[in-house]
Design an enzyme around this catalytic site. Structure first.
Site, short mmCIF file in Angstrom:
data_model
loop_
_atom_site.label_atom_id
_atom_site.label_comp_id
_atom_site.label_asym_id
_atom_site.label_seq_id
_atom_site.Cartn_x
_atom_site.Cartn_y
_atom_site.Cartn_z
NE ARG A 1 103.19 42.88 -61.96
CZ ARG A 1 103.70 44.03 -62.06
NH1 ARG A 1 104.16 44.57 -63.12
NH2 ARG A 1 103.61 44.81 -61.02
NE ARG B 1 108.43 51.94 -67.93
CZ ARG B 1 108.10 50.65 -67.82
NH1 ARG B 1 108.79 49.59 -67.13
NH2 ARG B 1 107.13 50.08 -68.62
CE LYS C 1 112.39 46.73 -66.99
NZ LYS C 1 111.01 46.55 -67.65
CG PHE D 1 106.06 40.28 -57.08
CD1 PHE D 1 105.42 41.20 -57.23
CD2 PHE D 1 105.98 39.31 -58.03
CE1 PHE D 1 105.03 41.72 -58.70
CE2 PHE D 1 105.51 39.58 -59.34
CZ PHE D 1 104.89 41.18 -59.53
CE LYS E 1 112.16 42.03 -65.25
NZ LYS E 1 111.39 41.19 -65.96
CD GLU F 1 106.10 37.55 -63.94
OE1 GLU F 1 105.47 38.70 -63.67
OE2 GLU F 1 106.86 37.53 -64.98
P1 AMP Z 1 109.92 43.93 -67.84
O1 AMP Z 1 108.62 43.11 -68.31
O2 AMP Z 1 111.17 43.43 -68.27
O3 AMP Z 1 109.54 45.40 -68.00
O4 AMP Z 1 110.04 43.59 -66.05
C1 AMP Z 1 108.89 43.92 -65.20
C2 AMP Z 1 108.29 42.97 -65.15
O5 AMP Z 1 109.01 41.73 -64.39
C3 AMP Z 1 106.92 42.99 -64.42
O6 AMP Z 1 105.97 43.31 -65.04
C4 AMP Z 1 106.64 41.45 -64.03
O7 AMP Z 1 105.78 40.79 -64.66
C5 AMP Z 1 107.81 40.88 -63.89
N1 AMP Z 1 108.59 40.41 -62.51
C6 AMP Z 1 109.09 39.22 -62.42
N2 AMP Z 1 109.44 39.15 -61.05
C7 AMP Z 1 108.90 40.24 -60.21
C8 AMP Z 1 109.36 40.50 -58.95
N3 AMP Z 1 109.76 39.81 -57.89
N4 AMP Z 1 108.49 41.79 -58.70
C9 AMP Z 1 107.97 42.55 -59.49
N5 AMP Z 1 107.84 42.14 -61.03
C10 AMP Z 1 108.44 40.98 -61.20
#
Ligand code: AMP
Length: 545
Positions: A248, A409, A415, A330, A243, A291
């Protein structure tokens, strides 16, 4: 055509609520929606979905419960006691609004759908509680009891009128004689049930397929609290990726044109000039999910450092040289004219791997895990540690069988971020839970110390065992200082340990900070209240990141 009265919308919502029969709900909704014009239709559809704004929209009303309660008391001329009693009966602020306002007449011009829509927009745009309160006052003054019920439900985010979004899509399909799946797909691609309804009305449900340079909602992930939860979400195999802690981006390329879009679907191409030429050099057309972040060697640069680039519309050569942006790709949702939204992730990854990426463009660090049970937890744990060693935030675990679901979602992308740390805090207020937990006080608001004052920093659903929650419910009944019905202020003597992902500046609580994703780790009866963590610590954590 003038906008239709909001009272008509409310009557339709009443009719939908009054019946449990799907067909009758459909008939009421379809009849109403089918008669609306282009301006009113999207507003009405969104309101039935319980939303003041399109789903893809980042705006929030941000009206606190207490502001809403105050304005309601003013509008109805009733007392706080009446309100408490009403809340005990209904446990829904909308129904309380309906009862309290009762026969007390509305003032001013009757509300139209356009008025409601405009009022929500101004409330969202207003800064500060008093400005929001004033606007809310103006809106509720014009509302009858029936209208107030729904306005308050939408504002409080509790539109339980027995209407799932699927049912609404069905009604839209029926109103305009279209296919349910087509409406559902348009809803997904537009990120807005209102726009989807417009397409249904116009007979253009096929247009919102993926088009270059018309960004679509990004697929979202659900957080899991610990590694063991992954195995409970779906069976192996698992695609496990780092991650990345960046920004994004959805990348569109067709012909010679390359554009990058943010999560809010804004064009941000000019922020990353160094990525454009390398992307343009890849033959053919594509839409990528990726990303943006910076690397030093193979290690990711912490987001806080990279962030210094983000505030600028145009990035200077100096910043570019110091912190050059990389793009970690990704997912791919279109390639050379083929839309891949419905292709399983596994297939999309195969297409992705064939892209000739190089220079600042990288593939995500991904591998497949086949393990189950404890072996899976151990493997994820090792991957997690390795990801952290590369400077990344944690893991994304994806179902290889899953399609790309714009703006959704679900459980197909998980995650895993390990909690940053924990704080010891004291419970200041509690609320009755929902569903199975409606008879227990299971939602806790908690505070840290600020000199001799307590300052709230968050609210969490109890992560305690059923037994503990039942015991704590009895305790909180005994220590209630004030009973507001749904919510009770309690004597601040219960110390708990909460874990969280982050602390952010926020005006939601009087501390000026709010925890992101707090969860209760355990009760700390061993810890006296005067030894809980302080606001200074919270501040340090928030500013230190
Ligand atoms: P969060 O922002 O904590 O809700 O986590 C989701 C976000 O992780 C996504 O919106 C992406 O911006 C980010 N992200 C980072 N690495 C990845 C990955 N390998 N696949 C999908 N999303 C990712």
């Amino acid at each position: 055509m003038a906008s239709r009265p909001f009272a008509e919308w409310a009557r339709t919502a009443d009719a939908v609520r009054a019946t449990t029969k799907k067909l009758s709900k459909h008939a009421a909704l379809a009849g109403y929606l089918g008669a609306l014009d282009e301006a009113d239709l999207p507003i009405a559809a969104r309101l039935f979905a319980g939303a003041p704004f399109p789903r893809r929209d980042e705006r929030v009303l941000n009206v606190g419960w207490s502001a809403l309660a105050d304005v309601l008391l003013e509008r109805s001329g009733r007392s706080a006691d009446d309100m408490r009693a009403s809340y005990q009966r209904h446990a829904d602020l909308g129904d309380v609004a309906h009862e309290l306002v009762g026969a007390s007449p509305a003032q001013g011009d009757p509300l139209t759908l356009a008025d409601v829509d405009a009022a929500f927009a101004t409330i969202a745009a207003a800064r500060g509680t008093s400005a929001k309160r004033e606007l809310l006052r103006g809106l509720l003054r014009r509302a009858s009891a029936d209208e107030a019920r729904y306005l308050v439900k939408v504002i409080a985010g509790e539109t339980r009128i027995g209407l799932r979004e699927g049912l609404l899509e069905d009604a839209i399909a029926r109103a305009f004689g279209r296919d349910h799946d087509a409406v559902s797909r348009a809803n997904m691609l537009c990120g807005d049930i209102g726009t989807a309804a417009l397409h249904a009305r116009r007979g253009t449900l096929e247009t919102p397929t993926l088009r270059h340079f018309a960004p679509i909602g990004m697929m979202l992930a659900t957080p899991v609290l610990d590694l063991a939860e992954v195995g409970r979400r779906f069976p192996p195999p698992y695609i496990v990726e780092d991650k990345y802690d960046g920004v994004r981006a959805q990348v569109h390329k067709a012909g010679d044109r390359v554009e990058l879009y943010s999560r809010t679907l804004d064009r941000v191409t000019r922020r990353y000039p160094e990525l454009i030429e390398p992307l343009r050099a890849i033959p053919g057309s594509f839409v990528l999910d990726a990303e943006v972040l910076a690397f030093e060697g193979d290690r990711a640069v912490p987001f806080t450092r990279f962030q210094t680039r983000l505030g600028r519309k145009d990035v200077t050569g100096e910043l570019q040289a110091r912190l050059p942006a990389s793009l970690v790709v990704f997912d791919v949702i279109e390639r050379d004219g083929g839309v891949l939204l419905d292709a399983p992730l596994e297939e999309r990854m195969a297409v992705l791997r064939r892209l000739p990426l190089g220079g600042p463009l990288r593939f995500t660090h991904g591998r497949v895990l086949e393990e189950t049970g404890e072996a899976l937890v151990a493997a994820l744990d090792a991957e997690f540690t390795a990801s952290r060693a590369r400077g990344d935030e944690g893991l994304m675990v994806k179902d290889p069988r899953s399609p790309y679901r714009p703006g959704r979602r679900g459980m197909e992308w998980l995650k895993v971020k390990r909690a940053l740390r924990t704080l010891d805090v004291v419970v200041t207020a509690v609320e009755w839970g929902h569903g199975k937990r409606r008879d227990v006080l299971s939602d806790y608001t908690f505070a840290v110390r600020d000199g001799d004052r307590l300052r709230n920093v968050g609210k969490a659903y109890s992560g305690l065992t059923d037994r503990e929650i039942a015991d704590m419910t009895e305790h909180f009944k005994d220590t209630t200082i004030e009973d507001f019905g749904r919510m009770r202020l309690v004597r601040p003597d219960t110390v708990i340990e909460v874990a969280f992902d982050q602390v952010q500046r926020s005006d939601r609580h009087d501390s000026g900070y709010a925890m992101r994703f707090p969860r209760i780790v355990r009760l700390r009866p061993d810890k006296p209240v005067d030894q809980i963590d302080t606001l200074d610590t919270v501040r340090e954590i928030a500013e230190g990141r």
